[in-house]
Each structure stands twice: as structure tokens, then as C-alpha cells.
Design an enzyme around this catalytic site. Structure first.
Site, PDB file in Angstrom:
ATOM      1  N   CYS A  33     -19.364  -6.206  -5.036  1.00  0.00           N
ATOM      2  CA  CYS A  33     -19.457  -6.678  -3.650  1.00  0.00           C
ATOM      3  C   CYS A  33     -20.460  -5.897  -2.805  1.00  0.00           C
ATOM      4  O   CYS A  33     -21.213  -6.479  -2.031  1.00  0.00           O
ATOM      5  CB  CYS A  33     -18.098  -6.674  -2.980  1.00  0.00           C
ATOM      6  SG  CYS A  33     -17.166  -5.148  -3.168  1.00  0.00           S
ATOM      7  N   HIS A  36     -18.360  -4.980   4.224  1.00  0.00           N
ATOM      8  CA  HIS A  36     -18.874  -3.650   3.924  1.00  0.00           C
ATOM      9  C   HIS A  36     -20.107  -3.387   4.787  1.00  0.00           C
ATOM     10  O   HIS A  36     -21.064  -4.169   4.763  1.00  0.00           O
ATOM     11  CB  HIS A  36     -19.271  -3.560   2.444  1.00  0.00           C
ATOM     12  CG  HIS A  36     -18.120  -3.703   1.478  1.00  0.00           C
ATOM     13  ND1 HIS A  36     -16.801  -3.546   1.839  1.00  0.00           N
ATOM     14  CD2 HIS A  36     -18.095  -3.962   0.140  1.00  0.00           C
ATOM     15  CE1 HIS A  36     -16.026  -3.702   0.767  1.00  0.00           C
ATOM     16  NE2 HIS A  36     -16.783  -3.972  -0.271  1.00  0.00           N
TER      17      HIS A  36
END
Lengths: 348, 348, 348, 348
Positions: free
Chosen positions: C150, C242
Site C-alpha cells: 500500500c 498513508h
């Protein structure tokens, strides 16, 4: 289209009004008014947008207006949504009403005035009738109609269909989100990894406002509902959605099935009238053992529904937890639904 | 020095036991026992230490023992602090007691057994007398004595000095910290920006355990206190310190001044006996409008005092908020104080 | 409609697949497979739904399947989205591919295999060509095609349009959300009021996977890009998105204007092909000084766009911050886009 | 005892000064000064105490003073710790110095003045010599000596023992706690479930201040250290302890063992002089893979030590994470240690 203004447009609740008024089918926002610090600037930079969604395009380029009756009237607005601080509201809202503008106010300033409706469209639409008396008493072409406190609004809505069972005592403990304190509001240093068992004035508001909203209109005045309300208000570290643990003693001792049915089947004036902002189901009952939860349920019915869960009995008390968006149903959303009702009824 | 074991030593409460037993003046920790997964490893790596303070030096190099009566007895321990999961406790604790070891247990397994004390040293030290009956009934050389549930412990302590005023109904809403669920316990994804209106079995524990602890020892058995307890338990995103909003109806309608004085002046057996872990003041009353708060008050009296604030009256109810450390007073700290009382009274 | 399965359907990423597959125009979900613990149960109760939105209606009543090639093939699925743990994936995915099923896998198990594409449809669509070699090498009727890690996915996407400027050194520090660790994942006790400067294996993944994805397909094999990547990975207490601080030294020293233009104007194969899940703009550049922020930007382009901000220069380095949804673009969303590309290109 | 004043005593850093000055062996606090809004009130109510520990007893009853040179001098204070906002500091601190008072200032106002020391007692104690030039230049009986920015302070301390290896380029990404923004500081609504990749002016401060503090005193002036510093500053949702990911390229390519040894064995002037607030070990190196963490490491050495972890190499870079208390070592604690050095050296 009815032209509307938002007063206190740069604050947290003001921003929710701006967000919810985007593409409204009946209302066109012509005036975004705020304090002198922002006046004259473009709303985009002045607004210090804090909501997670993008600022509506219509708003960014509008020049921020002042909050005087003259400035608001000059914009062409017939209706003003007020998200002003209470002390400012106390001064400004009367001037607007006197100048012929209808004011739907989120401020606490006039909520308990005897001739001002304190309105949740599903709960006490008939209280709108106070406006007649108000206009006469105060010689106003416009009017003021108030929205309730956020933690009270959701509880009043959950109680409305249960009034038939004779609630006598209501003991409520709230766990309120930080957005209820506006922006900047609660410092992270104060609330992170913490809970605060006090919100100034909140318990008194819940106790007084519930009785007024659940009261009956008799001879042009509201007779407050006769029930004991005991509130303990706490701030917890959530962003949106006040969670409330409620214990009620009913005169009629209804069964849980009766209560669940009354809650689920409840529909009010906004549903019957098909108002644009009305949720299909004002009260959602959840059977899971661990609902409602702020993060999962705050947006039920686009933030306009109250979610009730953990329905149970203990001794002579009926217990449940309830939750709604405090900035939508508990503030700007209720205000817009409120204005839609006023519009439908010909007040604007 | 009395030799002691900690069962379930690698868990959250087990770690608190290890932390609080460092340099204890009466107890020497000779056995750290845990599940087979950790058995034989050094406690340092196996313990997966989660507390913010450093692991005590004595513990890091100890080999983790199994939890059988034989293994614990072989260590020389006369007393075992049990922080085992309830299903394991149900099996293991009886074996230990049969083998002559005194068990002070944080597990729920035996709390409601009629011949097992459920003990808070300041609240019901006389219940220790149940141990005689227990030994006779069960033919044990050792014994089991239980610690209460964490959210119940602090409320029982706050109620003890108020029992003189005749509490008839107690309505409590809790806002409990995540450490109450152990480690790993509550996932961040579940509780961040959230609150959960349900903790499995917690409300029942509060309702049953309060009545037992505030009951009287009559003819070798506990007569449970006669009062209605209605609990609503919520998880909030704090780390330590359960906050509780409490409404009590007293038969005697004491004044707030009487209540404050009773709380502040309360001292129990641990204070009179000068037990090493006893806080000077078991109950701290704060006058500020916004206390107790978890982050500011959890460590009052080294985590052994209950803080009470927001004392007020509404109708026939006395209202307050209370808070204590759930892993110290609500778990390991109460367990150690409990063992100190047993030691002083000659049970170990 | 192509029939598809979701493997590991009860986990966090599995749930995102289920959520995003609701009403998909090309894919019909016929199989929700999970571990033996859930097998045979209804997905609704077994799924332990953790996403904030409601579980899609189609899923709740489906029976959970096992993950064997036979069970998946029996469902009629031609394509399987795998959100299996890496050790299970290592065993199961090959069986499926051998049985003629195409596997789009979020697991790390096969990402670095020389004949397995590691695919972001906007970045390296031509790597899909590895499937030919793979089928030949392994004698499979089906195939495995991998999704990247990710935190790597969003950075690779942001780097793609900048590859023309000759990136030589990339120093990246991540601040990763807890959803990246799945559910239950990170305990609240570990991360609340905390940050953790370590995520097991993450830095190595970023360093290896970037080079593969930005590499060129030459003679049926990927030649890894030649650039130094230095990653420091941190967990912070956010739920989704993130955030990464990036410093890049480019051989060509492009101006900030050149970089901003390259990012904003970048369009890839999914945009050209009009794939259903393709965001209009893969990379959004924000000019505000304080963006991207996880809570405000994770859902850009329905979670499929990367937001880049704080573009600036210092010495020989170009600096920026970037962010995308780690469970949508960084996991299930990229997987579905990936499958759409495979479908369009005739692989399924 | 030397009589001291705290300026800006009601703010976050001011409160830390008050907390740390309780029972100080050399300094007696005789003046708590703040803005006119608090002046004349008792410090207890005016101070709006936000720290988790109780307010020191000595402070609660003191009357808050104004910040003029006359008021401070009248209190008898010879030394003033300034936690004033920079704009106020710019005006007030010079008046105090002119009036013969030594000012140890946390404000940014004078940090980069060529004749003002920017001091970390372990890092550049010899810079104290600038005070001679300052007094001569400005004709002051007193002086101003500055404390660095909080995120810079901990990095400078970690770099000091590594300067021998020739740091040429330092790339640092910070994850800073909300207490760094003071109180009320960062709103919960802004930072909960979020991270913000921008702190106004912070990156410039890190870049400039590091070079000055690590510079050498030559002919009565500081020659700034010659190294490239590239900073990216982020706010994360922690309360205390800035976490920093650092990548350094050293000319000498020291081994990790050399670096670890240099860090651990480092002792500075405060340790050699035995100053009361000096930590035994200024830099703590941790070997665990996941340290330092804000919640676990902020209080190392009573908040005066920097914790370094994750020491590793990648290409030509040495990487590590470092952390210290931003309000103790990064503010008030460094200020007091700084004053202790001045006292020992005869400046006060």
C-alpha cells in the site's frame, strides 16, 4: 427560489449550512455574513474551511458580508440562517426580524422566549404558530424561530413517539463529540486520551428545552411537558455524533416491542409533506448489541436520522442509547428542514 | 518475605502485578506463570511488555512457569495473584487452593460463589471471614478470594461511606478505558474517533457485584445489599481510568455537604492498619467543575484513590462523576492491597 | 458479467473488495471465501464487518466458501481477488492458477517473482505481458498478477510521470494509517497518543517493489529501475491514508512548474481505456500549504487518486508530501482496476 | 538562592517552567509574569493549568505580575525565563536585559542574532561567550541567551557526538506532538484521525538553528557549521515527544558500532559540572526494533534525554529515529539547564 443568508458563515455550524445549501431546490444563498474580521474578504480564504468535504464552489468567491440588518436586507435575502454566537445573536437577530427578515436561529439566545418557537419539524411543527403572537407582540414583519441545542435535539426526536406512553422521568448521560464546541473549539491537548465530565450550560439546556419542545400549544402559548429530566453531560474524543445513554420511567410501562415499533414507524410533518431535507425514516432502530456508534451511525439518513439501539428494560426503567449527527440534525440540517417547513406553511 | 506467584503474568493485568510487586516490602515474586505458549521462555521477551514504564529488572530474566498447581507450588509460592482468563481460572484456581496456595483472583470465575469473598479492603474487609466456610466446604488448605470487576470496584468504594444514607436506586453510565479490555484488546480501528455503547457482561457484573460487596456478613454468609442498580456501560477512547456518571436516590436525602464530608473523611481498614499499598485518602473529592478526568486523575493516590467530582443535586437524586485507575485500583493494585490485608490477618 | 471470487473476504481488505464490487458493471461476485473458521457460515455474521458504510446487501446472505481451487472453481468464478495472508496465499494461489483461475493478489507472496506482474494500471500496464511467460513457465491455464504494497503503490503512481526527469535518489518517510495493518491489527493501547517508527518488512517492500514497478519490460522480463530508494516507515494514529514525506534528487533538475504540470496532466491506460474504476485524475496536486492530510484527502477520486502537496525545492532535492487511501488505491481499488485492465486486454 | 521570574507563565511552556522550578536547589521563583489579561489575578485561577500533574503549591497563590522591566526588577528577580510569544519577546526581552536582568528565552525572537547564544548546554556551552560581545554591543548590564526550537534541540543533541564523523547532509522528517503548538494550540477537530504536513516556519528554524548550534566560536563569533539540512515537518496526534526520522551522509562513513558508541558515551558540560537538571545520560540508544515511541520514551531522563533507535545503514546513509520531550528538553527543561550553566559560569 427563496433568497437566503447565512450569518456566522465562517464558523463550524455556518460551514455546515453552506455545505447543505449547495444545490438546495428551494433556497438560493445570496449572502454569507460574518464578523468584521472577515467582512469584505472572499469567503474561500476567510472561511477557514474545516469540513472534510470540499467547500461548495458557489461559496468560495462570494464576498463576506457584515451582519447588520441593512447589509443582509441589501443582499435580497428573505430568510437568514443564524449560526451566530449567542451574545451577537441577541443583538443582531431582533434587528433582522424587525427589518422583515425571517431568522432561523441555531443560537441559544431566544430559545426560551415564550413567543419564539423552539422547533424540530418532526416533533412540534404546530409550535410554528407562536410566530403570529411573536409578530404581534414585537411588531415585527420578520420573525425569529429557534433550533434546539444539539444534544437535546436528538433526544427530543427519540422521545416524541414515546410520549404516548407517559414518560415521567428521563435520566440521560451524554458523550458528546468535539464538533459540538465549534472550531477551534476543544484543544487536542485537553481531550486526547481523555473525557471531560462537564459542558458549560449543557445540562440546563437539555432539561429546559426538552420540556418546551415536548409541550403542547394551548391558546397560543406552549405548556411545557411535565416530566423530570436529569442530564449529565460529558465530552469525549469523537468528532461527530453525540452518544447518549438514556433511562426512562414510563407511566404506562410499554413493552420493548411497543417501543421499538413506535420508534421505527414514527413519521412526522416533514415526511408527510415530502420536505427536501426530510429523512425517510427519522428514527432508525438497530438490533445489534453494540450500536449506535458515532463513527458508524452519525451519517444515518444523511445525518438527519436518529439511531436508537440497546433497547432493554431493567426494573421500572426502559433503557436505550441514541445518537445523531450533532452538526446536521443537531444544528444546520435541522435548521434547513425547519426553514423548509416555514416555507411550505407560507411563513417565507 | 512471603513468596508469591503471578498467574497470567504476560497479560495486561499480569504486567501491572509485576510492576507493582517490584520492591514490595512483604512479597517476593518467585514465579511468573503464563500459558504454554510462553512457558519456559524468559519473561522479558515473552512478556511483550506494554506498560509505559520500563519492565522491572527482577522480572526480565525469570523463566516463565506453567500454571499448574505443581509448578506454582514447586516455586515455593504461598500466594498466587491470578490474572488468568476466566475459563482458565475456573480450572486452575481450585487446584491451587486445594494444593494449599492462597489465590487472590482478578478473574470473574468465582466472584459470585457464596463462600468466596469479593473484596475491596476498604469496603468489606469482614467478608474475608468467608474463607473459613470455604475451606470447610471445599476441604482446601489454600483458598480463593476474588477482586471485583474494574468499573464496579471504584463505584463500590465511592458508595461505601454513603451507605449510611440509604441508597435505594443507583443509575450509572460508564465511559471505560481501553486498558479494561486487556492487550491487544480493543483495536484502534474500532475505537478511534468512536465510542461503543456495549461491553459484554459488564452491566450484569456491576449490578450483581455491587450488591454483594456492599452486603453484610451474617452467620457466615453475605446478605446482599438491597438496592436497585441500573448500569449502562460504554467504551470510550481513553487508555486508563473509567469515568462514571452516577445518579443515586437516597432514603435519607443527605445534603451535599454531608456527602462530601463522608467521602473525604472516609478511611478503611487498610488506612487503619497502615498497609503498604493503602492510599492515604481512599476517596478524593474535587471541587473544580470539570473533574474527574481520566488523564488527570487516574493516578490519584498512585492509582489507588477514587476521585469524585461534579457533586450536585437534581430532584430527588444526588449526582456525581467518579473515576479511578482501572488497572491499579480496579485490578492489580486492589489485588495487592487485598493480599496485604490477608497477610495482616494471618491468612498467608 | 465475469464471475469473481474474493479470497480472505472476511478481513479488512476483503471487505473493501466486497464493498467496491457492489454493483460493479463487469464483475459479479459469486464466491466469498475465507478460512475454515468462517466456512459454511453466512457472510453477514461471519464477516465481522468493520467498514463505516453498511455491508452490501448482496453479501450478507452468501454462504462463506473455503479457499481451495475446487471450491472456488465450483462457484463458477473465473477470477479471484486474493486478500489472503501471505503464507496462505503462497499455497492457495498457485492451485487456483493451475486450475485455470486468474488471481489478482494483494498478498506479498508472489510480488517479486520474475514472471508475475506487480501492477498499477496507470504505472506499468505493459508488465501484464509477463503473464504469457508465467503461463508457459508454470504450465498454468490461469495466472497470478500481484498488487503492490500500500505505501509503495501511491509513491509509484506519483513517481511515474516524474520518471522522465531521471530520479536518482528517493528518500521517503511514511506516516501510515492503522488500517494498513488490517483488523484487528493495531491495538488502541499501542498507538493511541503514540507513533511507532517501525513496520515489519515495509521498508524492504518499498525499496524492492518501486524498482520493479518503475522498471521496463525487455524481452519478456522486467529490468528494474536503477535508483536508490531509502525508506523509513512509521505507524501513526490515523485510520486511512498513508502520508509520505518524499525527497528526490533528479538528474535533470526539473523546475517545480515542470513537476507540477507532469503530475497534474498525467493520465494512464485506465483513463485512456475508460475503465470503470479509473479516477479521472490519477494525481491531484494541491497548492495549499498544509495538504495532503489523511482525513481530508484519503477519498480523493473515490479513494483512487493520489494527492500531492507541499511541492518545493531545497538544495538539489525536490520535496513533496503524497497520500492516497491505503485500502482502496493501496489495496482493493487497485486490485479491481487491475482486473478491469486484464479484462479489457482479454486475460479474463 | 537566585531569584528568578517566569515570563509568559500562564502558557504551556510557562507552566512547564513553573513545574520544573518547584523545589529547585538554586533558583527561587519570585515572579510569575503574563499578559495584562492575567495581571493582578492569582496564578492558580489565571494559570488555567493544563499539565497532568498538579500545579506546584508555591505558585497557586502568587499574584500574576506584568512583564515590564520595572515590574520584573521590582520582584527582585535577577534572571527571567521567557516563554513569551515572539512578538512580545522582541519588545520586552531587550528592556529586561537593559535593566540588568539575564534573560533565558524560549522565544524565537533573538535566536539568530549574531551576538546571542543559541544554547544547548551539552552541545555548545562555549557559545555562552557571546554574552561578552552582546553586553558590549548593546550596552546591557543583563543579557539575552536563547533556547532553540523544540524539534531542533533534540536533533542537535543527537548530532553533537556525531560531528566528529563529518555530517554533510541531514535529511529529517519530523512527526511533532501537539504540545509543541502550546495551549489551546491545535484543535482536536484539526488533528484527530489526521496528520498535517506543515508547521509554519518550523523547517526554516531547523535548517538555520542546527547550523548555528553546531558551529564553532571563532574570534567571538559563531561560524555556522557547513552541512546541508533538509527538513520536512509534520504534526501528528501525539501529546508529547517529537519523533524524527533522520538520514545522514557522513564524510567518514563511520560504522554503526562507532555511531552507537559515540551516542551512548557522550557526556557534556552539564554532566561534567553535575548541574542539577542534567540527565545522567544525554542520549539513550535503544536496540529494540520499534523504539523510540513518544508515549514510552518522552520521559527518558526525566524528559531531558534524547532517545535514539532504529540505527541502520542504507547506501551511503546512516539512518535513525530520535525523540525527546518537546516541552522539557525542547523547551523549559533546556532553559533551566541553560540557566544552571550560566549560574555556574558566573553570569548570574
Amino acid at each position: 427560489m427563496t433568497k437566503v443568508a447565512v450569518l456566522g458563515a465562517t464558523g463550524m455550524v455556518g460551514q455546515r449550512f453552506v455545505q447543505l445549501l449547495e444545490n438546495h431546490p428551494w433556497f438560493e444563498t445570496v449572502c454569507l455574513a460574518a464578523s468584521d474580521a472577515s467582512k469584505g474578504k472572499q469567503y474561500g480564504p476567510a472561511g477557514n474551511w474545516v469540513l472534510d468535504t470540499e467547500m461548495p464552489e458557489f461559496a468560495g468567491g462570494m464576498a463576506v458580508s457584515g451582519c447588520t440588518a441593512k447589509e443582509v436586507a441589501d443582499s435580497g435575502a428573505e430568510l437568514a440562517f443564524s449560526a451566530l454566537p449567542s451574545d451577537v445573536a441577541l443583538r443582531v437577530e431582533k434587528e433582522l426580524a424587525a427589518a422583515g427578515i425571517g431568522v432561523v436561529s441555531k443560537a441559544a439566545a431566544h430559545r426560551m422566549d415564550a413567543d419564539v418557537p423552539l422547533l424540530i419539524p418532526e416533533v412540534n411543527p404546530e409550535h410554528i404558530g407562536l410566530i403570529e403572537a411573536q409578530r404581534q407582540n414585537r411588531n415585527w414583519a420578520g420573525f425569529i424561530s429557534s433550533d434546539p441545542n444539539c444534544s437535546t435535539c436528538q433526544l427530543a426526536l427519540a422521545l416524541k413517539p414515546l410520549q404516548q406512553f407517559g414518560p415521567q422521568q428521563i435520566i440521560v448521560t451524554t458523550m458528546q463529540a468535539v464538533s459540538g464546541a465549534g472550531f477551534p473549539g476543544v484543544p487536542s491537548l485537553a481531550i486526547q486520551n481523555n473525557a471531560i465530565p462537564f459542558i458549560n450550560g449543557e445540562e440546563e439546556k437539555m432539561e429546559m428545552e426538552l420540556a418546551k419542545m415536548l409541550g403542547t400549544l394551548e391558546n397560543g402559548a406552549v405548556r411545557h411537558a411535565n416530566m423530570e429530566v436529569i442530564a449529565s453531560c460529558n465530552r469525549v474524543n469523537t468528532q461527530e455524533g453525540h452518544l447518549e445513554s438514556v433511562a426512562i420511567e414510563f407511566a404506562d410501562r410499554p413493552s420493548l416491542a411497543d417501543i421499538a415499533q413506535a420508534l421505527e414507524q414514527f413519521r412526522g410533518a416533514p415526511q408527510q409533506l415530502g420536505l427536501p431535507t426530510a429523512p425517510t425514516q427519522p428514527i432508525v432502530v438497530r438490533a445489534e448489541p453494540d450500536r449506535p456508534q458515532p463513527r458508524k451511525d452519525w451519517s444515518a439518513g444523511n445525518g438527519m436520522s436518529v439511531t436508537v439501539g440497546r433497547l432493554r428494560q431493567k426494573g421500572s426503567y426502559t433503557l436505550f442509547s441514541c445518537l445523531a449527527s450533532n452538526t446536521i440534525r443537531g444544528a444546520a440540517g435541522n435548521g434547513i428542514l425547519h426553514a423548509e417547513l416555514l416555507h411550505k406553511r407560507g411563513y417565507i
